[in-house]
Design a protein around this motif. Structure first.
Motif, PDB file in Angstrom:
ATOM      1  N   ASN A 120       0.862  -1.276  -0.112  1.00 46.73           N
ATOM      2  CA  ASN A 120       0.119   0.099   0.002  1.00 46.73           C
ATOM      3  C   ASN A 120       0.898   1.196   0.070  1.00 46.73           C
ATOM      4  O   ASN A 120       0.593   2.341   0.913  1.00 46.73           O
ATOM      5  CB  ASN A 120      -0.780  -0.038   1.241  1.00 46.73           C
ATOM      6  CG  ASN A 120      -2.029   1.196   0.883  1.00 46.73           C
ATOM      7  OD1 ASN A 120      -2.577   1.434  -0.042  1.00 46.73           O
ATOM      8  ND2 ASN A 120      -2.576   1.496   2.099  1.00 46.73           N
ATOM      9  N   LEU A 121       1.805   1.277  -0.848  1.00 46.14           N
ATOM     10  CA  LEU A 121       2.906   2.412  -1.104  1.00 46.14           C
ATOM     11  C   LEU A 121       2.687   3.088  -2.634  1.00 46.14           C
ATOM     12  O   LEU A 121       2.444   2.303  -3.633  1.00 46.14           O
ATOM     13  CB  LEU A 121       3.952   1.924  -0.636  1.00 46.14           C
ATOM     14  CG  LEU A 121       4.492   1.695   0.674  1.00 46.14           C
ATOM     15  CD1 LEU A 121       6.124   0.973   0.695  1.00 46.14           C
ATOM     16  CD2 LEU A 121       4.484   2.727   1.533  1.00 46.14           C
ATOM     17  N   PRO A 122       2.802   4.266  -2.673  1.00 49.81           N
ATOM     18  CA  PRO A 122       2.828   4.799  -3.782  1.00 49.81           C
ATOM     19  C   PRO A 122       4.211   4.272  -4.870  1.00 49.81           C
ATOM     20  O   PRO A 122       5.203   4.195  -4.112  1.00 49.81           O
ATOM     21  CB  PRO A 122       2.919   6.436  -3.811  1.00 49.81           C
ATOM     22  CG  PRO A 122       3.542   6.427  -2.607  1.00 49.81           C
ATOM     23  CD  PRO A 122       3.177   5.251  -1.763  1.00 49.81           C
ATOM     24  N   ALA A 123       4.075   3.843  -5.980  1.00 52.92           N
ATOM     25  CA  ALA A 123       5.137   3.418  -6.856  1.00 52.92           C
ATOM     26  C   ALA A 123       4.928   4.310  -8.224  1.00 52.92           C
ATOM     27  O   ALA A 123       3.861   4.283  -8.757  1.00 52.92           O
ATOM     28  CB  ALA A 123       5.145   2.112  -7.122  1.00 52.92           C
ATOM     29  N   ILE A 124       6.340   4.469  -8.676  1.00 56.08           N
ATOM     30  CA  ILE A 124       6.113   4.993 -10.164  1.00 56.08           C
ATOM     31  C   ILE A 124       6.675   3.757 -11.039  1.00 56.08           C
ATOM     32  O   ILE A 124       7.610   2.985 -10.568  1.00 56.08           O
ATOM     33  CB  ILE A 124       6.829   6.190 -10.214  1.00 56.08           C
ATOM     34  CG1 ILE A 124       8.455   6.090  -9.881  1.00 56.08           C
ATOM     35  CG2 ILE A 124       6.431   7.252  -9.461  1.00 56.08           C
ATOM     36  CD1 ILE A 124       9.306   7.078 -10.037  1.00 56.08           C
ATOM     37  N   MET A 125       6.632   3.796 -12.442  1.00 57.59           N
ATOM     38  CA  MET A 125       7.126   2.926 -13.303  1.00 57.59           C
ATOM     39  C   MET A 125       8.661   3.456 -13.584  1.00 57.59           C
ATOM     40  O   MET A 125       9.003   4.549 -13.612  1.00 57.59           O
ATOM     41  CB  MET A 125       6.248   2.862 -14.448  1.00 57.59           C
ATOM     42  CG  MET A 125       4.785   2.518 -14.389  1.00 57.59           C
ATOM     43  SD  MET A 125       4.901   0.854 -13.728  1.00 57.59           S
ATOM     44  CE  MET A 125       5.488  -0.269 -15.045  1.00 57.59           C
ATOM     45  N   PRO A 126       9.362   2.487 -13.817  1.00 52.59           N
ATOM     46  CA  PRO A 126      10.734   2.869 -14.063  1.00 52.59           C
ATOM     47  C   PRO A 126      11.023   3.654 -15.329  1.00 52.59           C
ATOM     48  O   PRO A 126      11.920   4.269 -15.369  1.00 52.59           O
ATOM     49  CB  PRO A 126      11.413   1.235 -14.383  1.00 52.59           C
ATOM     50  CG  PRO A 126      10.828   0.377 -13.568  1.00 52.59           C
ATOM     51  CD  PRO A 126       9.131   0.804 -13.521  1.00 52.59           C
ATOM     52  N   ALA A 127      10.198   3.582 -16.401  1.00 55.31           N
ATOM     53  CA  ALA A 127      10.326   4.364 -17.487  1.00 55.31           C
ATOM     54  C   ALA A 127      10.156   5.690 -16.988  1.00 55.31           C
ATOM     55  O   ALA A 127      10.497   6.655 -17.623  1.00 55.31           O
ATOM     56  CB  ALA A 127       9.170   3.974 -18.400  1.00 55.31           C
ATOM     57  N   ALA A 128       9.274   6.098 -15.994  1.00 49.56           N
ATOM     58  CA  ALA A 128       9.410   7.533 -15.855  1.00 49.56           C
ATOM     59  C   ALA A 128      10.649   8.191 -15.415  1.00 49.56           C
ATOM     60  O   ALA A 128      10.889   9.350 -15.440  1.00 49.56           O
ATOM     61  CB  ALA A 128       8.378   7.633 -14.454  1.00 49.56           C
TER      62      ALA A 128
END
Length: 372
Positions: A360-368
């Motif tokens: 339940n943590l925010p995550a970004i995609m590696p592509a970002a």
């Protein structure tokens, strides 16, 4: 780049992140390597072998973490190791973050760029850095399960292959991937009566075509699982969802339907385990009992065969390690989307969606990050 390899400190972990062959390869590419003294002894590699390959031997783990641009390990960093990580440093190792919020928080706080072996992918959709240890753990599972079945260990006292006039052990393998296939092969080779459960019909067809009745296959419906575990002397949990917590496939209530002294071997324990009653154990104290069922849930099973496991892992990780050292993490990941899939944290950001869902943590995609 300066590559560092500390000695593993997880209990009964004898593997090492770099072999002398990997050191020699890194040095040939123009990199420097430091190895903590004694790091390879558990796998049969002494300091002299590393010196001959071109490494520098340092006295402490602190020196490795303080100096290295990239730290290469086997197991997830323990708390004392996580405190030594820093922003701008690369950590290349197994992480298994989904069931481990403490480790995840510490890695994010450190700012380290952490690349997890278990989420690096390949062109066929496989997990090339997890596969070697999955093969080892799968082949070990029936061996350790057979030991746990011994009456002296609380098991049913059943011999895997039986004897003339006495039937063999009934073994159920939940999951027909790399771990499950290897477990089924070895269990069947020991003479057990083996059934593999999986939800992929193409995978079941493949197993049936290739192994031609060496073991049986069943579709892993809830009913089939419930039915088969009641007859089993041993149940091997071999289900993996890449990067995510393992699904709980057998509840505590179902233990009462199993034979007293039956054995559970949970190979998915690194990802939280696929039995409700699973909790991680060590090689030093590998089994425990719940409701009369013996549980074997060692979280680093391949460490028991450290030399074979280290060599197998080193063969798989070496090309990726060299790419990271040659190019740096950003260019290496930008050039190889399969390596980019291994990126789990960077500069305080979580970069694996499955871990984000699990914790339940925010995550970004590696592509970002790579497109920035």
């Amino acid at each position: 780049m300066l590559i560092g390899c500390p000695k593993e400190i997880k209990p009964q972990e004898f593997r090492v992140g770099l072999t002398p062959a990997a050191v020699r390869e890194a040095v040939a590419h123009g990199h420097d390597v430091i190895i903590e003294t004694g790091a390879g002894l558990g796998a049969g590699f002494d300091d002299a072998a590393y010196l001959a390959a071109g490494a520098e031997i340092v006295a402490t783990a602190e020196a490795v973490f303080a100096r290295a641009d990239m730290v290469v390990k086997v197991k997830e960093p323990q708390a004392i190791e996580r405190a030594r990580l820093r922003e701008g440093q690369i950590l290349f190792t197994y992480l298994h973050l989904a069931p481990d919020p403490d480790q995840t928080r510490d890695l994010l706080a450190s700012g380290v760029t952490a690349i997890a072996y278990e989420t690096v992918t390949d062109a066929s959709g496989g997990l090339p850095l997890l596969a070697p240890m999955s093969e080892v753990a799968g082949r070990l599972a029936p061996q350790v399960g057979a030991w746990a079945l011994h009456k002296a260990n609380g098991g049913r006292g059943v011999l895997m292959g039986g004897v003339p006039g006495v039937g063999p052990a009934d073994v159920v393998v939940i999951g027909g991937g790399v771990v499950g296939t290897q477990a089924a092969r070895v269990a069947a080779g020991m003479g057990a009566d083996v059934t593999v459960l999986d939800r992929s019909l193409p995978r079941l067809r493949y197993l049936d075509d290739v192994y031609r009745g060496v073991f049986k296959t069943r579709y892993a419906s809830t009913d089939a699982t419930a039915e088969l575990i009641t007859r089993a002397d041993m149940v091997i949990g071999a289900v993996l969802i890449p990067g995510a917590a393992a699904p709980k496939l057998v509840s505590r209530a179902q233990l009462s339907t199993m034979k007293p002294g039956a054995v559970i071997v949970d190979v998915a324990i690194d990802q939280g385990g696929c039995f409700e009653t699973s909790r991680a154990t060590t090689h030093q104290d590998p089994i425990y009992e719940v409701d009369g069922i013996v549980h074997y849930c060692v979280a680093n099973m391949p460490g028991a065969v450290a030399r074979s496991a280290t060599l197998a892992l080193g063969n798989a990780t070496m090309p990726f390690m060299i790419a990271l050292a040659n190019k740096g993490w950003h260019k290496a990941c930008a050039d190889d989307p399969h390596l980019a899939a291994g990126l789990n944290t960077h500069a305080g950001q979580l970069t694996n969606a499955a871990v984000g869902v699990a914790l339940n943590l925010p995550a970004i995609m590696p592509a970002a990050l790579l497109d920035a």
